[in-house]
Design a protein around this motif. Sequence first.
Motif, PDB file in Angstrom:
ATOM      1  N   LEU A  38       0.831  -1.212   0.000  1.00  0.00           N
ATOM      2  CA  LEU A  38       0.000   0.000   0.000  1.00  0.00           C
ATOM      3  C   LEU A  38       0.862   1.257   0.000  1.00  0.00           C
ATOM      4  O   LEU A  38       0.518   2.252  -0.645  1.00  0.00           O
ATOM      5  N   ASP A  39       1.978   1.230   0.714  1.00  0.00           N
ATOM      6  CA  ASP A  39       2.862   2.398   0.752  1.00  0.00           C
ATOM      7  C   ASP A  39       3.568   2.627  -0.587  1.00  0.00           C
ATOM      8  O   ASP A  39       3.869   3.761  -0.952  1.00  0.00           O
ATOM      9  N   ARG A  40       3.845   1.555  -1.319  1.00  0.00           N
ATOM     10  CA  ARG A  40       4.550   1.678  -2.606  1.00  0.00           C
ATOM     11  C   ARG A  40       3.613   1.921  -3.773  1.00  0.00           C
ATOM     12  O   ARG A  40       4.059   2.246  -4.871  1.00  0.00           O
ATOM     13  N   LEU A  41       2.321   1.757  -3.581  1.00  0.00           N
ATOM     14  CA  LEU A  41       1.344   1.896  -4.659  1.00  0.00           C
ATOM     15  C   LEU A  41       1.361   3.329  -5.180  1.00  0.00           C
ATOM     16  O   LEU A  41       1.182   4.286  -4.431  1.00  0.00           O
ATOM     17  N   GLU A  42       1.603   3.461  -6.491  1.00  0.00           N
ATOM     18  CA  GLU A  42       1.628   4.778  -7.118  1.00  0.00           C
ATOM     19  C   GLU A  42       0.323   5.007  -7.866  1.00  0.00           C
ATOM     20  O   GLU A  42      -0.194   4.108  -8.511  1.00  0.00           O
ATOM     21  N   ILE A  43      -0.164   6.204  -7.775  1.00  0.00           N
ATOM     22  CA  ILE A  43      -1.410   6.573  -8.433  1.00  0.00           C
ATOM     23  C   ILE A  43      -1.050   7.186  -9.784  1.00  0.00           C
ATOM     24  O   ILE A  43      -0.346   8.191  -9.850  1.00  0.00           O
ATOM     25  N   ALA A  44      -1.519   6.574 -10.867  1.00  0.00           N
ATOM     26  CA  ALA A  44      -1.220   7.080 -12.205  1.00  0.00           C
ATOM     27  C   ALA A  44      -2.451   7.080 -13.103  1.00  0.00           C
ATOM     28  O   ALA A  44      -2.334   7.301 -14.301  1.00  0.00           O
ATOM     29  N   ASN A  45      -3.613   6.836 -12.534  1.00  0.00           N
ATOM     30  CA  ASN A  45      -4.845   6.754 -13.300  1.00  0.00           C
ATOM     31  C   ASN A  45      -5.879   7.658 -12.633  1.00  0.00           C
ATOM     32  O   ASN A  45      -6.185   7.484 -11.456  1.00  0.00           O
ATOM     33  N   PRO A  46      -6.453   8.603 -13.367  1.00  0.00           N
ATOM     34  CA  PRO A  46      -7.432   9.504 -12.760  1.00  0.00           C
ATOM     35  C   PRO A  46      -8.678   8.795 -12.221  1.00  0.00           C
ATOM     36  O   PRO A  46      -9.214   9.175 -11.181  1.00  0.00           O
ATOM     37  N   LYS A  47      -9.127   7.749 -12.916  1.00  0.00           N
ATOM     38  CA  LYS A  47     -10.315   7.028 -12.433  1.00  0.00           C
ATOM     39  C   LYS A  47     -10.020   6.316 -11.117  1.00  0.00           C
ATOM     40  O   LYS A  47     -10.838   6.337 -10.201  1.00  0.00           O
ATOM     41  N   LEU A  48      -8.847   5.692 -11.027  1.00  0.00           N
ATOM     42  CA  LEU A  48      -8.453   5.024  -9.788  1.00  0.00           C
ATOM     43  C   LEU A  48      -8.292   6.044  -8.661  1.00  0.00           C
ATOM     44  O   LEU A  48      -8.735   5.813  -7.541  1.00  0.00           O
ATOM     45  N   ALA A  49      -7.676   7.170  -8.968  1.00  0.00           N
ATOM     46  CA  ALA A  49      -7.475   8.204  -7.954  1.00  0.00           C
ATOM     47  C   ALA A  49      -8.804   8.732  -7.441  1.00  0.00           C
ATOM     48  O   ALA A  49      -8.995   8.906  -6.228  1.00  0.00           O
ATOM     49  N   LYS A  50      -9.752   8.953  -8.350  1.00  0.00           N
ATOM     50  CA  LYS A  50     -11.066   9.452  -7.937  1.00  0.00           C
ATOM     51  C   LYS A  50     -11.810   8.407  -7.106  1.00  0.00           C
ATOM     52  O   LYS A  50     -12.446   8.733  -6.100  1.00  0.00           O
ATOM     53  N   PHE A  51     -11.693   7.129  -7.494  1.00  0.00           N
ATOM     54  CA  PHE A  51     -12.331   6.054  -6.729  1.00  0.00           C
ATOM     55  C   PHE A  51     -11.752   5.977  -5.313  1.00  0.00           C
ATOM     56  O   PHE A  51     -12.501   5.892  -4.345  1.00  0.00           O
ATOM     57  N   LEU A  52     -10.416   6.012  -5.196  1.00  0.00           N
ATOM     58  CA  LEU A  52      -9.784   5.932  -3.879  1.00  0.00           C
ATOM     59  C   LEU A  52     -10.141   7.141  -3.024  1.00  0.00           C
ATOM     60  O   LEU A  52     -10.384   7.016  -1.824  1.00  0.00           O
ATOM     61  N   TYR A  53     -10.172   8.311  -3.649  1.00  0.00           N
ATOM     62  CA  TYR A  53     -10.509   9.530  -2.921  1.00  0.00           C
ATOM     63  C   TYR A  53     -11.922   9.461  -2.347  1.00  0.00           C
ATOM     64  O   TYR A  53     -12.174   9.883  -1.224  1.00  0.00           O
ATOM     65  N   LYS A  54     -12.849   8.895  -3.115  1.00  0.00           N
ATOM     66  CA  LYS A  54     -14.239   8.807  -2.657  1.00  0.00           C
ATOM     67  C   LYS A  54     -14.462   7.620  -1.722  1.00  0.00           C
ATOM     68  O   LYS A  54     -15.295   7.686  -0.816  1.00  0.00           O
ATOM     69  N   ALA A  55     -13.728   6.519  -1.926  1.00  0.00           N
ATOM     70  CA  ALA A  55     -13.975   5.293  -1.157  1.00  0.00           C
ATOM     71  C   ALA A  55     -13.374   5.346   0.244  1.00  0.00           C
ATOM     72  O   ALA A  55     -13.938   4.772   1.177  1.00  0.00           O
ATOM     73  N   ILE A  56     -12.240   6.004   0.393  1.00  0.00           N
ATOM     74  CA  ILE A  56     -11.576   6.060   1.701  1.00  0.00           C
ATOM     75  C   ILE A  56     -12.017   7.351   2.394  1.00  0.00           C
ATOM     76  O   ILE A  56     -11.757   8.440   1.898  1.00  0.00           O
ATOM     77  N   PRO A  57     -12.689   7.244   3.526  1.00  0.00           N
ATOM     78  CA  PRO A  57     -13.197   8.455   4.192  1.00  0.00           C
ATOM     79  C   PRO A  57     -12.072   9.309   4.778  1.00  0.00           C
ATOM     80  O   PRO A  57     -11.030   8.794   5.184  1.00  0.00           O
TER      81      PRO A  57
END
Length: 109
Positions: A38-57
Motif C-alpha cells: 500500500l505504501d509503494r502503490l503509485e497513483i497514475a490513473n485519474p479514475k483510480l485516484a477518484k475512486f480511492l478519494y471517494k472510497a476512503i473516508p
Amino acid sequence: MNGLLIDNRSTAAQPKTTKISQFRQRQFDLLQPLRQWLDRLEIANPKLAKFLYKAIPAQCPFERDIVIFDRKIAHIPPMCKLNPLYDQLVGLRFRALCYLVDQCGMDIS
C-alpha cells in the motif's frame, strides 16, 4: 576539564531486555507485506485516484455524539485507529488527492 564529558554510568543501570520484548522483536508481522504494498502503490490513473478519494473516508465515519434534547449523552470514539492498515489507507487517500490536484488539475473543495 578541557570540554570533554565522561559518562560514568555503568551498563548495569541500563534496562535489560525481557523475554516479552525479545518475543516481540522476533514476532512476524503478517500484515507487513500488505502495508509495504500500500505504501509503494503509485497513483497514475485519474479514475483510480477518484475512486480511492471517494472510497476512503477523510475521517472516521463511526465517530458520533449521541444527543438527546440538545444534550450530549455519550460520545462514540473513532474506531478507525484500531484498523491495522489505517495509516496506509489514509496515506493512499492523500496520494490520490494530490494526484488529482497536481496532475489532473481538478479542484477538490
